[in-house]
Design an enzyme around this catalytic site. Structure first.
Site, PDB file in Angstrom:
ATOM      1  N   ASP A  37      83.396 152.729 -34.518  1.00 10.75           N
ATOM      2  CA  ASP A  37      83.890 151.491 -35.133  1.00 10.75           C
ATOM      3  C   ASP A  37      84.994 150.934 -34.240  1.00 10.75           C
ATOM      4  OD1 ASP A  37      84.736 149.444 -36.745  1.00 10.75           O
ATOM      5  OD2 ASP A  37      85.342 150.692 -38.437  1.00 10.75           O
ATOM      6  N   HIS A  38      84.590 150.253 -33.171  1.00 13.42           N
ATOM      7  CA  HIS A  38      85.522 149.801 -32.140  1.00 13.42           C
ATOM      8  C   HIS A  38      85.422 148.295 -31.925  1.00 13.42           C
ATOM      9  CE1 HIS A  38      85.846 154.002 -30.015  1.00 13.42           C
ATOM     10  NE2 HIS A  38      86.330 153.992 -31.232  1.00 13.42           N
ATOM     11  N   GLU A 107      92.971 153.959 -31.993  1.00 11.28           N
ATOM     12  CA  GLU A 107      93.316 153.857 -30.576  1.00 11.28           C
ATOM     13  C   GLU A 107      93.854 152.462 -30.290  1.00 11.28           C
ATOM     14  OE1 GLU A 107      89.846 154.293 -31.205  1.00 11.28           O
ATOM     15  OE2 GLU A 107      89.838 156.486 -31.250  1.00 11.28           O
ATOM     16  N   GLY A 174      95.966 168.862 -35.532  1.00  6.62           N
ATOM     17  CA  GLY A 174      96.924 169.950 -35.516  1.00  6.62           C
ATOM     18  C   GLY A 174      97.429 170.250 -36.905  1.00  6.62           C
TER      19      GLY A 174
END
Length: 327
Positions: A37-38, A107, A174
């Protein structure tokens, strides 16, 4: 039992092609399909980046069995979480309940287009936490008002919802993100086969919560010619070598070109199974199910031989994957 999926890579294929590939992938036997999904491709050489939600709506009508997922949607800048909830619910209806919404902190490449600053990772996670809370509440179909540090929702309601609320996966990397999102999400999404991450996620889940799916993704470059396969992987996927901590912050395709200019074809071939050897492809996936992942989506790199991959290689590859995962 491990489920194996097919990736609708919006960056390397046009929307119409992706719908055809989705139907073929269901026919050949994949269990689920994920869509990136960019707003941008990673590299100019990939050449596409259609709107994932329009494509998935068409895919929902072109398929009848496979589960559908985003991999992943960022609900903090380019999309407001209230809009993501509406889109997810609509897709849940169109797919008759086959859709899972996977979310992540995004991003810079795809989010900077709306002209907002790119937050540091800690702030992005704060924003994502609020977004998950908003989306989950709206997916119930109840009227929602929310006043957070980053997002406001004023008396919103999603009117068209599937019979069962859309489930939510969250991408984590993490212990800090695991502890934050395991209690909020239904499923784990991760880009590395980390068994400790899976164990930490299960430990952080609320008592009595249903078992989570653990969803990963692995690129391969199948071709009858190993040389062509390596060349294609280098041309289209050398950005992959940077790792997600780098990739999340680069703002443009030009930046990815610069960051990957010294990545050699042999470097890519060390990370990605390239060529006709399906056993090598199986071995590249093995670490995921051994780490406890329940779902692994395969990315076949490139568009020009995607149809050939689905016709000739995908079926035998699925047989090998399923046999290896249950042995």
């Amino acid at each position: 039992m491990t489920r194996f999926g097919y990736t609708l890579m919006t960056e390397q294929s046009g929307p119409k092609e992706l719908v055809r590939y989705a139907a073929a992938a269901e026919e050949v036997g994949f269990d689920f399909e994920v869509s990136s999904d960019h707003y941008f491709p990673w590299l100019d050489s990939q050449g596409h980046s259609g709107y994932a939600w329009s494509t998935l709506g068409a895919v929902a009508q072109a398929t009848s069995r496979v589960e559908l997922m985003t991999y992943v949607t960022c609900p903090i800048l380019r999309y407001h979480p209230a809009v993501v909830a509406q889109k997810a619910a609509t897709l849940g209806v169109l797919s008759d309940g086959r859709f899972t919404l996977n979310l992540g902190a995004g991003e810079n490449l795809n989010e900077h287009v709306v002209g907002e600053r790119w937050p540091a990772v800690g702030e992005r996670h704060d924003m994502l936490e609020e977004a998950v809370e908003i989306i989950r509440e709206l997916l119930t179909g109840e009227r929602t008002t929310y006043d957070g540090a980053y997002f406001r929702v004023d008396s919103a309601r999603v009117w068209d919802t599937p019979d069962s609320p859309v489930e939510i996966g969250v991408a984590v990397s993490g212990d800090q993100s695991v502890q934050r999102f395991a209690p909020l999400a239904d499923h784990l999404v991760a880009v590395e086969p980390d068994g400790d991450l899976v164990a930490s996620w299960d430990s952080a889940r609320p008592s009595g919560a249903p078992l989570s799916r653990k969803i990963g993704q692995v690129p391969i470059s199948w071709d009858t010619s190993e040389e062509r396969a390596v060349e294609r992987a280098h041309e289209q996927f050398r950005w992959f070598a940077g790792g997600w901590k780098v990739n999340a912050d680069l703002p443009t395709t030009e930046a990815f070109e610069a960051a990957s200019q010294f990545v050699r074809p042999e470097d890519v071939a060390e990370q990605i199974a390239c060529g006709p050897d399906l056993d090598a492809a199986v071995e590249s996936v093995r670490a995921y199910w051994e780490a406890g992942f329940t779902d692994v989506a395969i990315v076949q790199i490139g568009d020009e031989n995607q149809a050939e991959f689905l016709e000739k290689a995908a079926g035998p590859l699925l047989e090998k994957l399923r046999a290896a995962a249950t042995s």
